[in-house]
Design an enzyme around this catalytic site. Structure first.
Site, short mmCIF file in Angstrom:
data_model
loop_
_atom_site.label_atom_id
_atom_site.label_comp_id
_atom_site.label_asym_id
_atom_site.label_seq_id
_atom_site.Cartn_x
_atom_site.Cartn_y
_atom_site.Cartn_z
N ASP A 67 0.88 -1.21 0.14
CA ASP A 67 0.00 -0.07 -0.02
C ASP A 67 0.92 1.28 -0.06
OD1 ASP A 67 0.97 -0.55 2.56
OD2 ASP A 67 -0.92 -0.67 3.46
N ASN A 136 -7.08 -2.28 14.23
CA ASN A 136 -8.42 -2.44 14.01
C ASN A 136 -8.69 -3.55 13.15
OD1 ASN A 136 -7.61 -1.45 11.47
ND2 ASN A 136 -8.86 0.28 11.44
N HIS A 138 -7.29 -4.53 10.24
CA HIS A 138 -6.95 -4.43 8.77
C HIS A 138 -5.74 -5.11 8.28
CE1 HIS A 138 -4.66 -0.11 9.12
NE2 HIS A 138 -3.73 -1.26 9.04
N GLU A 143 -9.63 -1.57 5.38
CA GLU A 143 -10.27 -1.08 6.63
C GLU A 143 -11.62 -2.02 6.68
OE1 GLU A 143 -8.46 0.52 8.45
OE2 GLU A 143 -8.06 2.49 7.81
C1 GLP Z 1 -0.22 0.39 8.22
C2 GLP Z 1 0.01 -0.57 7.21
C3 GLP Z 1 -0.28 -2.11 7.45
C4 GLP Z 1 0.34 -2.43 8.79
C5 GLP Z 1 -0.35 -1.69 9.94
C6 GLP Z 1 0.01 -2.04 11.20
O1 GLP Z 1 -1.61 0.68 8.57
N1 GLP Z 1 -0.87 -0.23 6.01
O2 GLP Z 1 0.22 -2.88 6.43
O3 GLP Z 1 -0.04 -3.86 8.94
O4 GLP Z 1 0.14 -0.38 9.67
O5 GLP Z 1 1.05 -1.32 11.88
P1 GLP Z 1 2.12 -1.52 13.07
O6 GLP Z 1 2.90 -2.71 12.84
O7 GLP Z 1 2.91 -0.33 13.02
O8 GLP Z 1 1.13 -1.76 14.32
#
Ligand code: GLP
Length: 243
Positions: A67, A136, A138, A143
């Site tokens: 992404d 959340n 995702h 989302e």
């Molecule tokens: C972002 C990315 C996701 C990732 C998420 C979790 O939203 N788009 O791909 O899994 O963060 O982040 P963290 O590992 O900092 O909790």
């Protein structure tokens, strides 16, 4: 789902890096799907270390990131592309032409999503998709909601996601773009194998719902239950509710 639990985030990261190194040994032209977020950072650090020691070779691999923020150029300090350069790409032997990314600054974002989906298809699909999980539930930027998109698409980010990503934008959730581009659920689920990294107590509830809960668009990660090869790399804190 194969659930692997390690005593600490660092041990989990070493195991993920080892998993990737083995996959690259088996198939040097591996197509790797990559996430951003805090969770994979220690695994990327370990891959950098292993590369320095001659234990992992990316020369023939290709990568596709999950992404990118909309309206953000590749060299913007908050871009996921910049994050990947910093944590992995500029430290290993991956030719820039083998690195594939969504262009958040493209003039026509819908066309950009179609281009990316076609590019993944023409690479023969993703062999090994690494994932984190949002607080959340995702995956990528898919989302929770009433419905999920199958293919690479534009996404309106939830407030919690903008808060979670604020560190990339000077700690200001209001500076995080409202929109992003993300691989879709089917794009992710088409990968031959999926490795998900989750660490810390903050992820425990989502991890439990992902593994044990019903399939629901309100927790996009629950759809990983439908995939034939998913490995979860957890630390004890993230696995705490899976007794
Ligand atoms: C972002 C990315 C996701 C990732 C998420 C979790 O939203 N788009 O791909 O899994 O963060 O982040 P963290 O590992 O900092 O909790």
């Amino acid at each position: 789902m194969i659930v692997r639990v390690y005593p600490s985030p660092d041990e989990s990261a070493r195991a993920v890096a080892e998993r990737i190194a083995i996959a690259l040994k088996h198939k040097p032209d591996l197509v790797l799907g990559l996430p951003t977020g805090k969770s994979p950072i220690p695994a990327y650090a370990e891959l950098r270390r292993m590369h320095g020691a001659g234990d992992v070779d990316f020369a023939s691999a290709r990568t596709f990131n999950l992404d990118e923020f909309a309206g953000v150029t590749a060299d913007h300090p908050g871009s996921f592309r910049r994050f990947m350069d910093q944590h992995l790409f500029s430290h290993v032997n991956l030719e820039p032409s083998r690195i594939h990314f969504l262009n958040g600054a493209a003039g026509d974002l819908d066309a950009e999503c179609e281009r990316y989906e076609a590019e993944i298809d023409s690479a023969g699909g993703i062999d090994l998709q690494l994932l984190g999980i949002g607080s959340n539930g995702h995956i990528g930027f898919n989302e929770p909601g009433a419905q999920l998109s199958a293919r690479t698409h534009r996404v309106e980010l939830h407030d919690v996601t903008r808060r979670d990503n604020a560190a990339l934008f000077g700690g200001e959730p209001g500076q995080v773009p409202r929109e992003a581009l993300s691989m879709g659920m089917a794009t992710i689920l088409k990968a031959a194998a999926i490795v998900l990294i989750a660490t810390g107590e903050r992820k425990a509830k989502c991890v439990e719902r992902m593994v044990r809960g019903p399939l629901t668009t309100q927790l996009p990660a629950s759809f990983l239950q439908t995939h034939r090869h998913v490995e979860l790399f957890l630390d004890r804190a993230a696995a705490a509710l899976l007794t």
